[in-house]
Design a protein around this motif. Sequence first.
Motif, mmCIF file in Angstrom:
data_model
loop_
_atom_site.group_PDB
_atom_site.id
_atom_site.type_symbol
_atom_site.label_atom_id
_atom_site.label_comp_id
_atom_site.label_asym_id
_atom_site.label_seq_id
_atom_site.Cartn_x
_atom_site.Cartn_y
_atom_site.Cartn_z
ATOM 1 N N ALA A 35 0.317 -1.071 -0.460
ATOM 2 C CA ALA A 35 -0.140 0.043 -0.016
ATOM 3 C C ALA A 35 0.848 0.807 0.135
ATOM 4 N N LEU A 36 1.590 1.088 0.602
ATOM 5 C CA LEU A 36 2.824 2.462 0.904
ATOM 6 C C LEU A 36 3.258 2.716 -0.453
ATOM 7 N N GLY A 37 4.057 1.682 -1.161
ATOM 8 C CA GLY A 37 4.283 1.785 -2.778
ATOM 9 C C GLY A 37 3.349 2.034 -3.381
ATOM 10 N N MET A 38 2.324 1.430 -3.571
ATOM 11 C CA MET A 38 1.181 2.003 -4.707
ATOM 12 C C MET A 38 0.757 3.949 -4.627
ATOM 13 N N GLY A 39 0.810 4.255 -3.034
ATOM 14 C CA GLY A 39 0.993 5.531 -2.591
ATOM 15 C C GLY A 39 -0.046 5.482 -1.614
ATOM 16 N N SER A 40 -0.823 4.540 -1.717
ATOM 17 C CA SER A 40 -2.226 4.541 -0.597
ATOM 18 C C SER A 40 -1.425 4.894 1.226
ATOM 19 N N TYR A 41 -1.415 6.122 1.416
ATOM 20 C CA TYR A 41 -1.196 6.056 2.416
ATOM 21 C C TYR A 41 -2.236 6.134 3.446
ATOM 22 N N ARG A 42 -3.359 6.400 3.199
ATOM 23 C CA ARG A 42 -4.088 6.241 4.472
ATOM 24 C C ARG A 42 -4.249 3.897 4.609
ATOM 25 N N ALA A 43 -4.184 3.908 4.238
ATOM 26 C CA ALA A 43 -4.936 2.477 3.875
ATOM 27 C C ALA A 43 -3.355 1.065 3.989
ATOM 28 N N ALA A 44 -2.359 2.056 3.949
ATOM 29 C CA ALA A 44 -1.548 1.560 4.460
ATOM 30 C C ALA A 44 -1.395 1.990 6.314
ATOM 31 N N LEU A 45 -1.574 2.935 6.736
ATOM 32 C CA LEU A 45 -1.691 3.029 8.262
ATOM 33 C C LEU A 45 -2.984 2.205 8.795
ATOM 34 N N PHE A 46 -4.219 2.277 7.892
ATOM 35 C CA PHE A 46 -4.807 1.977 8.710
ATOM 36 C C PHE A 46 -5.392 0.270 8.697
ATOM 37 N N HIS A 47 -4.462 -0.458 7.993
ATOM 38 C CA HIS A 47 -4.154 -2.029 7.788
ATOM 39 C C HIS A 47 -3.185 -2.268 9.170
ATOM 40 N N LEU A 48 -2.032 -1.526 9.501
ATOM 41 C CA LEU A 48 -0.832 -1.266 10.558
ATOM 42 C C LEU A 48 -2.064 -1.131 11.730
ATOM 43 N N ILE A 49 -3.001 -0.651 12.047
ATOM 44 C CA ILE A 49 -3.634 -0.629 13.369
ATOM 45 C C ILE A 49 -4.267 -2.137 13.094
ATOM 46 N N THR A 50 -5.508 -2.069 12.579
ATOM 47 C CA THR A 50 -6.200 -3.305 12.125
ATOM 48 C C THR A 50 -5.412 -4.570 12.706
ATOM 49 N N HIS A 51 -4.481 -4.794 11.704
ATOM 50 C CA HIS A 51 -3.725 -5.722 11.765
ATOM 51 C C HIS A 51 -3.080 -5.625 13.658
ATOM 52 N N ALA A 52 -2.524 -5.819 13.649
ATOM 53 C CA ALA A 52 -1.942 -5.147 15.533
ATOM 54 C C ALA A 52 -2.820 -5.501 15.769
ATOM 55 N N TYR A 53 -4.147 -5.033 16.168
ATOM 56 C CA TYR A 53 -5.059 -5.214 17.663
ATOM 57 C C TYR A 53 -5.717 -7.079 16.992
#
Length: 404
Positions: free
Chosen positions: A65-83
């Motif tokens: 997601a970061l490589g595609m430029g989807s900054y918001r989706a990347a951090l969103f998945h980082l949070i949801t995956h963490a929980y």
Amino acid sequence: MVAAGIFLVARLFPLFIVIPYIMNLISLIGIITILLGATLALAQKDIKRSLAYSTMSQLGYTMLALGMGSYRAALFHLITHAYSKALLFLGSGSIIHSMEAIVGYSPDKSQNMVLMGGLTKHVPITKNTFLLGTLSLCGIPPLACFWSKDEILNDSWLYSPIFAIIACLTAGLTAFYMFRIYLLTFEGYLNVHCKNYSGKKVACSIQYLYGVKKVQKQKKKKCMTRPLITINQFDNKNTFLYPQESDNTMLFPLFVLALFTLFVGAIGIPFNQEECILIYYRNVSISYFGIFLASLLYNPVYSSLKDLDLINSLAKKVPKRTFWDKIINKVYNWSYNRGYIDAFYETSLTKGIRRLAELTHFFDERVIDGITNGVGVMSFFVGESIKYVGGGRISSYLFLYLSS
């Protein structure tokens, strides 16, 4: 610490976005990590190792997601995956803690999913929370990871169709190996009592990558009715015949993480955008197919039909399965041997460094120390010879002077 590199790339995103080559490299690393982590998790027996490779694959989605430029989706998945992954790791810790009451302190046994099974009735709270985290990681709505992973998959179709196909197929693999972990751990029967360390076969079934294979029994023997092993040095006095549920100090964090897994996805739901329902159905259907395939291969649904030999009758209808079996065996060996990465390290790095260390030791001992010791020995003999010449007697000096 696991997500520190991901967070660093996210913080440096304004710098990377002006360099297209760097962004393409980040997305390529992400898609390789997704596929590699998913394939390595397919045939692991250690429950913590399987979850670790799953974490590797999910962090690959964030890098993609970061490589595609989807900054918001990347951090969103980082949070949801963490929980979700915190819930799964804590659940695995609860399972290991309950298994240690039977097999003692032995990570090779307490973390081995082959010795588990049938834990649903013994640890029901852990089972329900673990199932919730598994469904979330598989991308089943309306749990947390569904919203973030679905957004990454949708953006991948706009970036590269090849990357999108790999990411969607890996989403199916994620559902497959996660439900493989769940089914091997909680469904069926407790296999630890069917393990016989005397070398004789007992009536039990062995879980393989592509299903259940029944082992023929030589003699009818009862399963063991006492703990397999007790390690005295760890003071394991409280041994049980069956696993016990963890205490409240572990169940309360499981409950809290389960609540976050249920509702944390609401922070990133795009309420103000019109999303295509067909795309949701396509992504979710891939996950459901992976769950169905895992249930077909690992769920002991044929236990009540074992006299009918349903699997064998279906296998006989297939004329040739040699090619398919070879593919399955190669995938299993690749996953079980962890992509031969450890063997590569052992051959190229460990042995090479050991040989270099031996060569350095030989050079230091024979050459460097040899030169130093040679100079010392030479100085000793020269000194001894000079000692007899220069004795300090004047008569000797006059005799040498007159004789020369």
